[in-house]
Design a protein around this motif. Structure first.
Motif, short mmCIF file in Angstrom:
data_model
loop_
_atom_site.label_atom_id
_atom_site.label_comp_id
_atom_site.label_asym_id
_atom_site.label_seq_id
_atom_site.Cartn_x
_atom_site.Cartn_y
_atom_site.Cartn_z
N LEU A 77 -8.29 -7.79 7.96
CA LEU A 77 -6.97 -8.42 8.07
C LEU A 77 -6.19 -8.28 6.76
O LEU A 77 -4.97 -8.29 6.75
CB LEU A 77 -7.12 -9.91 8.42
N LEU A 78 -6.91 -8.15 5.66
CA LEU A 78 -6.25 -7.98 4.36
C LEU A 78 -5.68 -6.57 4.25
O LEU A 78 -4.52 -6.37 3.95
CB LEU A 78 -7.28 -8.23 3.24
N ILE A 79 -6.52 -5.60 4.50
CA ILE A 79 -6.12 -4.19 4.56
C ILE A 79 -7.23 -3.45 5.30
O ILE A 79 -8.41 -3.75 5.12
CB ILE A 79 -5.88 -3.60 3.14
N ASP A 80 -6.83 -2.51 6.16
CA ASP A 80 -7.84 -1.81 6.95
C ASP A 80 -8.34 -0.59 6.18
O ASP A 80 -7.62 0.38 5.98
CB ASP A 80 -7.25 -1.40 8.31
N PRO A 88 0.61 3.26 9.49
CA PRO A 88 1.43 2.05 9.71
C PRO A 88 0.59 0.81 10.08
O PRO A 88 1.09 -0.31 9.98
CB PRO A 88 2.35 2.45 10.87
N THR A 89 -0.66 1.01 10.49
CA THR A 89 -1.50 -0.15 10.87
C THR A 89 -2.43 -0.58 9.74
O THR A 89 -3.38 -1.32 9.95
CB THR A 89 -2.33 0.16 12.13
N LEU A 90 -2.13 -0.11 8.53
CA LEU A 90 -2.95 -0.44 7.37
C LEU A 90 -3.04 -1.95 7.15
O LEU A 90 -4.12 -2.51 6.96
CB LEU A 90 -2.30 0.22 6.15
N VAL A 91 -1.89 -2.61 7.18
CA VAL A 91 -1.83 -4.07 7.06
C VAL A 91 -1.26 -4.57 8.38
O VAL A 91 -0.08 -4.38 8.67
CB VAL A 91 -0.95 -4.50 5.87
N MET A 92 -2.11 -5.16 9.19
CA MET A 92 -1.73 -5.53 10.55
C MET A 92 -0.84 -6.77 10.57
O MET A 92 -1.23 -7.83 10.09
CB MET A 92 -2.99 -5.81 11.38
N ALA A 106 4.54 -9.06 4.37
CA ALA A 106 4.02 -8.10 3.40
C ALA A 106 4.96 -6.89 3.31
O ALA A 106 5.03 -6.07 4.23
CB ALA A 106 2.61 -7.65 3.80
N ASP A 107 5.70 -6.81 2.23
CA ASP A 107 6.65 -5.69 2.06
C ASP A 107 5.93 -4.51 1.42
O ASP A 107 4.72 -4.56 1.16
CB ASP A 107 7.85 -6.14 1.22
N HIS A 113 0.28 -3.07 -3.56
CA HIS A 113 -0.65 -3.88 -4.34
C HIS A 113 -2.02 -3.92 -3.67
O HIS A 113 -3.05 -3.69 -4.32
CB HIS A 113 -0.09 -5.30 -4.49
N ARG A 114 -2.05 -4.16 -2.37
CA ARG A 114 -3.33 -4.23 -1.67
C ARG A 114 -4.03 -2.87 -1.67
O ARG A 114 -5.26 -2.79 -1.76
CB ARG A 114 -3.14 -4.72 -0.23
N LEU A 115 -3.24 -1.81 -1.58
CA LEU A 115 -3.82 -0.46 -1.64
C LEU A 115 -4.53 -0.25 -2.98
O LEU A 115 -5.67 0.23 -3.02
CB LEU A 115 -2.73 0.61 -1.48
N ALA A 116 -3.84 -0.62 -4.04
CA ALA A 116 -4.38 -0.36 -5.38
C ALA A 116 -5.60 -1.23 -5.70
O ALA A 116 -6.55 -0.77 -6.31
CB ALA A 116 -3.28 -0.59 -6.43
#
Ligand SMILES: [Zn+2]
Length: 369
Positions: A77-80, A88-92, A106-107, A113-116
């Motif tokens: 749920l935080l990041i897939d 596009p479904t990385l952050v649901m 989540a913009d 930020h979550r990716l990094a």
């Protein structure tokens, strides 16, 4: 390290299996700063937060093989983690029809930020394990463990295990056969398709040309840690059988190569055409350099004109097209191989023959006579 977004299991003894296990959806936990993402606590006990039982199976198998495992520490749920950075479904924002309040706002900056912080370190850890094994001269085999719900909407899923794969069936096909022999209801690319560009197996398996498979297990079979461990123990000999039957423990690219980051993005068809152009140029080069002897190519690099013809024949065979050995080699030579031999092949010296005998006794790649 406590702030890593993954847990790295390293075997106490040196791994000989060459396997690397990954579990993208292992956890239902969230870092404290994210609270519950606005969801009710009950949501975290369900599949929307994680793949129930998958972590325990991945741990058990990794232990049984003395293999490393990379286990995600935070909820999907935080990041897939099984999605590419552009997916596009990385952050649901929606999961199973329910809004995820903490993701709704989540913009692009929050996603970056979550990716990094959570996504990249996990994938870097997988890359590091691969690099480590490659440095030791091993071609690693990647196994991803997931789980699926017994029922989707009103559909009762008939499979106990799903084997997901894209183009590289080196492990998936023998695994499907071994599961069937063991009496398990196995789905071939069910309940999901393994053809998802830039997912975890695509990024680390397909793009590196490594054998790999994604195993999906029905959640009711592994919902408790003891049943998960029992199921892993049942899976182990099946996996052993599949690994033993697997051919080509070599790097093999089943999709066109990825161009490096920062270069103009090209679609798969364009990349395929560029690679074909390079192959044609190689063939043209070899046709004009008739002075270059096959035995010297073999001695130096473990391949020659015949190998190229054989690889062409194998690639055609993968598509169900039968080619004669000499016909495929003629494509490289531009004439019957026997004719080329008569015209251009020189008598091999005793030194060349001795080098060839030595090279072919320990060659990793090469054509069969
Ligand atoms: Zn999953």
């Amino acid at each position: 390290m406590a702030d890593r977004p993954y847990e790295l299991l390293r075997p106490s003894k040196e791994s000989r299996s060459g396997l690397i296990f990954v579990c993208d959806h292992a956890s239902n936990a969230l870092p404290g700063t994210y609270g519950t993402l606005g969801l009710e606590g009950g949501a975290f006990a369900t599949h929307i937060a994680y793949d129930i039982g998958a972590a325990e199976v991945a741990r058990s198998l990794a232990a049984a093989y003395s293999a490393p495992a990379i286990i995600a520490r935070w909820s999907r749920l935080l990041i897939d983690l099984n999605r590419g950075p552009d997916d596009p479904t990385l952050v649901m924002k929606l999961s199973d029809g329910n809004i995820v309040p903490g993701n709704r706002g989540a913009d692009a900056r929050e996603v970056a930020h979550r990716l990094a912080v959570f996504h990249k370190p996990y994938h870097d850890a997988i890359e590091a394990e691969i690099a480590d094994m490659r440095a030791k001269g091993t071609v690693p085999v990647l196994i991803s463990v997931h789980s699926f719900t017994p029922v989707w909407k009103t559909f009762r899923r008939p499979w106990e295990v799903g084997v997901l794969w894209d183009r590289d069936g080196r492990l998936a096909k023998p695994l499907l056969a071994a599961l069937a022999r063991a009496g398990l209801a196995a789905g071939d690319n069910e309940p999901y398709s393994g053809e998802l560009e830039n997912d975890c197996m695509y990024a680390h398996g397909t793009m590196h040309g490594l054998p790999h498979v994604l195993i999906e297990i029905r959640q009711d079979l592994i919902a408790k840690s003891d049943t998960a461990r029992t199921f892993a123990a049942r899976l182990k000999p099946i996996l052993d059988e599949a690994l033993a039957a697997m051919e080509h423990l070599q790097i093999r690219f089943m999709r066109p190569l990825q161009t490096p980051k920062g270069t103009t993005p090209m679609d798969e068809r364009t990349r395929t055409e560029l690679e074909a152009a390079v192959f044609r140029r190689l063939v043209a080069h070899l046709r004009s350099r008739t002075d270059v002897q096959n035995i010297d190519l073999m001695n130096l690099a473990g391949f020659c004109r015949n190998c190229l013809g054989d690889w062409y024949r194998e690639a055609a065979g993968d598509k169900g097209i039968a080619l004669e050995k000499d016909a495929a080699r003629e494509l490289v030579y531009g004439m019957a191989p026997s004719e080329w031999k008569k015209r251009y092949q020189k008598e091999a010296s005793p030194e060349q023959q001795a080098a060839f005998a030595k090279a072919s006794s320990n060659a990793a790649v090469g054509h069969k006579k």
